[in-house]
Write an enzyme that holds these catalytic residues in place. Structure first.
Site, PDB file in Angstrom:
ATOM      1  N   SER A 138       0.859  -1.190   0.000  1.00 24.31           N
ATOM      2  CA  SER A 138       0.000   0.000   0.000  1.00 24.31           C
ATOM      3  C   SER A 138       0.890   1.232   0.000  1.00 24.31           C
ATOM      4  O   SER A 138       2.018   1.180   0.508  1.00 24.31           O
ATOM      5  CB  SER A 138      -0.848   0.001   1.277  1.00 24.31           C
ATOM      6  OG  SER A 138      -1.475   1.262   1.446  1.00 24.31           O
ATOM      7  N   TYR A 151      -2.352  -1.380  10.462  1.00 27.31           N
ATOM      8  CA  TYR A 151      -2.444  -1.612   9.005  1.00 27.31           C
ATOM      9  C   TYR A 151      -1.202  -1.059   8.309  1.00 27.31           C
ATOM     10  O   TYR A 151      -0.544  -1.761   7.543  1.00 27.31           O
ATOM     11  CB  TYR A 151      -3.710  -0.956   8.451  1.00 27.31           C
ATOM     12  CG  TYR A 151      -3.834  -1.060   6.948  1.00 27.31           C
ATOM     13  CD1 TYR A 151      -4.321  -2.229   6.357  1.00 27.31           C
ATOM     14  CD2 TYR A 151      -3.451  -0.010   6.111  1.00 27.31           C
ATOM     15  CE1 TYR A 151      -4.437  -2.335   4.972  1.00 27.31           C
ATOM     16  CE2 TYR A 151      -3.556  -0.111   4.730  1.00 27.31           C
ATOM     17  CZ  TYR A 151      -4.047  -1.277   4.166  1.00 27.31           C
ATOM     18  OH  TYR A 151      -4.138  -1.380   2.796  1.00 27.31           O
TER      19      TYR A 151
HETATM   20  N1  LIG Z   1      -8.523  -0.077  -1.693  1.00 25.56           N
HETATM   21  C1  LIG Z   1      -7.492   0.624  -1.270  1.00 25.56           C
HETATM   22  O1  LIG Z   1      -7.573   1.845  -1.074  1.00 25.56           O
HETATM   23  C2  LIG Z   1      -6.166  -0.072  -1.038  1.00 25.56           C
HETATM   24  C3  LIG Z   1      -5.029   0.733  -0.955  1.00 25.56           C
HETATM   25  C4  LIG Z   1      -3.798   0.125  -0.714  1.00 25.56           C
HETATM   26  C5  LIG Z   1      -3.727  -1.246  -0.576  1.00 25.56           C
HETATM   27  N2  LIG Z   1      -4.853  -2.000  -0.677  1.00 25.56           N
HETATM   28  C6  LIG Z   1      -4.727  -3.449  -0.493  1.00 25.56           C
HETATM   29  O2  LIG Z   1      -5.321  -4.127  -1.565  1.00 25.56           O
HETATM   30  C7  LIG Z   1      -5.733  -5.421  -1.137  1.00 25.56           C
HETATM   31  C8  LIG Z   1      -7.157  -5.665  -1.577  1.00 25.56           C
HETATM   32  O3  LIG Z   1      -8.020  -4.776  -0.890  1.00 25.56           O
HETATM   33  P1  LIG Z   1      -9.354  -4.158  -1.548  1.00 25.56           P
HETATM   34  O4  LIG Z   1      -9.217  -2.697  -1.490  1.00 25.56           O
HETATM   35  O5  LIG Z   1      -9.640  -4.828  -2.810  1.00 25.56           O
HETATM   36  O6  LIG Z   1     -10.453  -4.502  -0.418  1.00 25.56           O
HETATM   37  P2  LIG Z   1     -11.477  -5.721  -0.294  1.00 25.56           P
HETATM   38  O7  LIG Z   1     -12.455  -5.696  -1.422  1.00 25.56           O
HETATM   39  O8  LIG Z   1     -11.997  -5.681   1.095  1.00 25.56           O
HETATM   40  O9  LIG Z   1     -10.552  -6.978  -0.518  1.00 25.56           O
HETATM   41  C9  LIG Z   1      -9.912  -7.667   0.517  1.00 25.56           C
HETATM   42  C10 LIG Z   1     -10.071  -9.147   0.207  1.00 25.56           C
HETATM   43  O10 LIG Z   1      -9.312  -9.887   1.166  1.00 25.56           O
HETATM   44  C11 LIG Z   1     -10.044 -11.029   1.515  1.00 25.56           C
HETATM   45  N3  LIG Z   1      -9.669 -11.441   2.871  1.00 25.56           N
HETATM   46  C12 LIG Z   1      -9.674 -10.684   3.993  1.00 25.56           C
HETATM   47  N4  LIG Z   1      -9.308 -11.419   5.054  1.00 25.56           N
HETATM   48  C13 LIG Z   1      -9.071 -12.675   4.585  1.00 25.56           C
HETATM   49  C14 LIG Z   1      -8.684 -13.895   5.187  1.00 25.56           C
HETATM   50  N5  LIG Z   1      -8.468 -13.991   6.511  1.00 25.56           N
HETATM   51  N6  LIG Z   1      -8.531 -14.989   4.400  1.00 25.56           N
HETATM   52  C15 LIG Z   1      -8.745 -14.920   3.064  1.00 25.56           C
HETATM   53  N7  LIG Z   1      -9.130 -13.794   2.437  1.00 25.56           N
HETATM   54  C16 LIG Z   1      -9.296 -12.691   3.198  1.00 25.56           C
HETATM   55  C17 LIG Z   1     -11.524 -10.606   1.450  1.00 25.56           C
HETATM   56  O11 LIG Z   1     -12.351 -11.702   1.136  1.00 25.56           O
HETATM   57  P3  LIG Z   1     -13.234 -12.492   2.239  1.00 25.56           P
HETATM   58  O12 LIG Z   1     -13.829 -11.444   3.120  1.00 25.56           O
HETATM   59  O13 LIG Z   1     -14.221 -13.240   1.430  1.00 25.56           O
HETATM   60  O14 LIG Z   1     -12.280 -13.384   2.936  1.00 25.56           O
HETATM   61  C18 LIG Z   1     -11.524  -9.604   0.315  1.00 25.56           C
HETATM   62  O15 LIG Z   1     -11.904 -10.212  -0.908  1.00 25.56           O
HETATM   63  C19 LIG Z   1      -5.539  -5.443   0.381  1.00 25.56           C
HETATM   64  O16 LIG Z   1      -4.321  -6.091   0.691  1.00 25.56           O
HETATM   65  C20 LIG Z   1      -5.438  -3.973   0.724  1.00 25.56           C
HETATM   66  O17 LIG Z   1      -4.708  -3.758   1.917  1.00 25.56           O
HETATM   67  C21 LIG Z   1      -6.066  -1.440  -0.921  1.00 25.56           C
END
Ligand SMILES: NC(=O)c1ccc[n+]([C@@H]2O[C@H](COP(=O)([O-])OP(=O)(O)OC[C@H]3O[C@@H](n4cnc5c(N)ncnc54)[C@H](OP(=O)(O)O)[C@@H]3O)[C@@H](O)[C@H]2O)c1
Length: 247
Positions: A138, A151
């Site tokens: 991130s 985080y």
């Molecule tokens: N969106 C942003 O602004 C942003 C910025 C920087 C980095 N990121 C990173 O990008 C990645 C994806 O995030 P996103 O923004 O797409 O949010 P998101 O839609 O909430 O995606 C997170 C995914 O992780 C899965 N997950 C969470 N805990 C888990 C566990 N214990 N076991 C298996 N799967 C798990 C969730 O699926 P289930 O709930 O079905 O398990 C969900 O599909 C993350 O690593 C996040 O930190 C996002």
């Protein structure tokens, strides 16, 4: 990284960034396995798409991860790409004693998750041609948002870990870091509606264009994340902390 003909495992592939990466890589002619805890979300992602598979798995549980990895390799022996994308982001108040469960779960999911899953798959991956590991960090790995301290720390740690992984695997497995800026997903409640966050489509378009560069950059950085990624190098770290935390 080659852009077609891979077999790719994406954790957190049922929503947000993981889901869109899964669909784009599938459209390019890759076999894609999406993993996560919510079966329905995974099923919705793969619905009607040949060459897409889903596997329920929880990256919090070490024994479940080992069993999950064995199952993935048994069912998809051609697996050559791992994308560690699953993550959670929680707000924390550090000004008074609190229940540390959120902090602990954040480290277990965002840091131990990728460490454990990579460990469980490394012997398989290191023996494959064109093997790639992508770790999703991130922009907050580089400049912290004060409301989500654990985080930020988990992402700073996965950044550092990824550098070591890349050095140790040099010449055997390509190691790429994907560091998104703030993107419209439901990582935190309501985040997908925030105008000031990057639209998911635009983020994925720019990200896929960077993946397809030859060679693929070791860090996939869309333009918007540069403000955070290069703050320290450019001597504007304190200013970036102040700006990020102004609201
Ligand atoms: N969106 C942003 O602004 C942003 C910025 C920087 C980095 N990121 C990173 O990008 C990645 C994806 O995030 P996103 O923004 O797409 O949010 P998101 O839609 O909430 O995606 C997170 C995914 O992780 C899965 N997950 C969470 N805990 C888990 C566990 N214990 N076991 C298996 N799967 C798990 C969730 O699926 P289930 O709930 O079905 O398990 C969900 O599909 C993350 O690593 C996040 O930190 C996002």
């Amino acid at each position: 990284m080659k852009m077609t003909g891979n077999t790719i495992l994406i954790t957190g592939g049922g929503s947000g960034i993981g889901r869109e990466l899964a669909l784009r890589f599938h459209a390019l002619g890759n076999t894609v396995i999406v993993a996560g805890r919510r079966k329905e979300a995974l099923e919705r992602t793969i619905a009607g798409r040949e060459g897409m598979h889903s596997m329920v798995g929880n990256v919090e549980d070490p024994e479940a991860i080992a069993a999950f990895a064995n199952r993935v390799v048994a069912e998809h022996p051609a697996l050559n790409v791992l994308i560690n994308n699953a993550g959670v982001m929680r707000r924390e108040d550090l000004t008074r004693t609190r229940d540390l469960r959120d902090a602990e779960e954040t480290i277990v999911t965002n840091l131990f998750g990728p460490i454990r899953l990579t460990n469980a798959l490394i012997d398989h991956l290191a023996a494959r041609q064109n093997a790639v590991i992508v770790n999703v960090s991130s922009g907050l790995a580089f400049v912290p948002l004060s409301g989500t301290p654990t985080y930020n720390a988990s992402k700073a740690a996965i950044h550092s870990y990824t550098v070591s992984l890349r050095e140790q695997l040099r010449g055997r497995v390509e190691v790429i870091e994907l560091a998104p800026p703030a993107v419209r997903t439901e990582l935190t409640p309501g985040q997908s509606m925030r105008d000031e966050y990057m639209p998911l489509d635009a983020f994925i378009d720019e990200t896929m264009a960077l993946f397809s560069r030859e060679p693929t950059p070791k860090e996939i950085l869309v333009e918007r994340v540069g403000f955070l990624r290069w703050a320290e190098r450019d001597g504007r770290f304190d200013q970036a902390v102040e700006m990020l935390n102004a609201h």
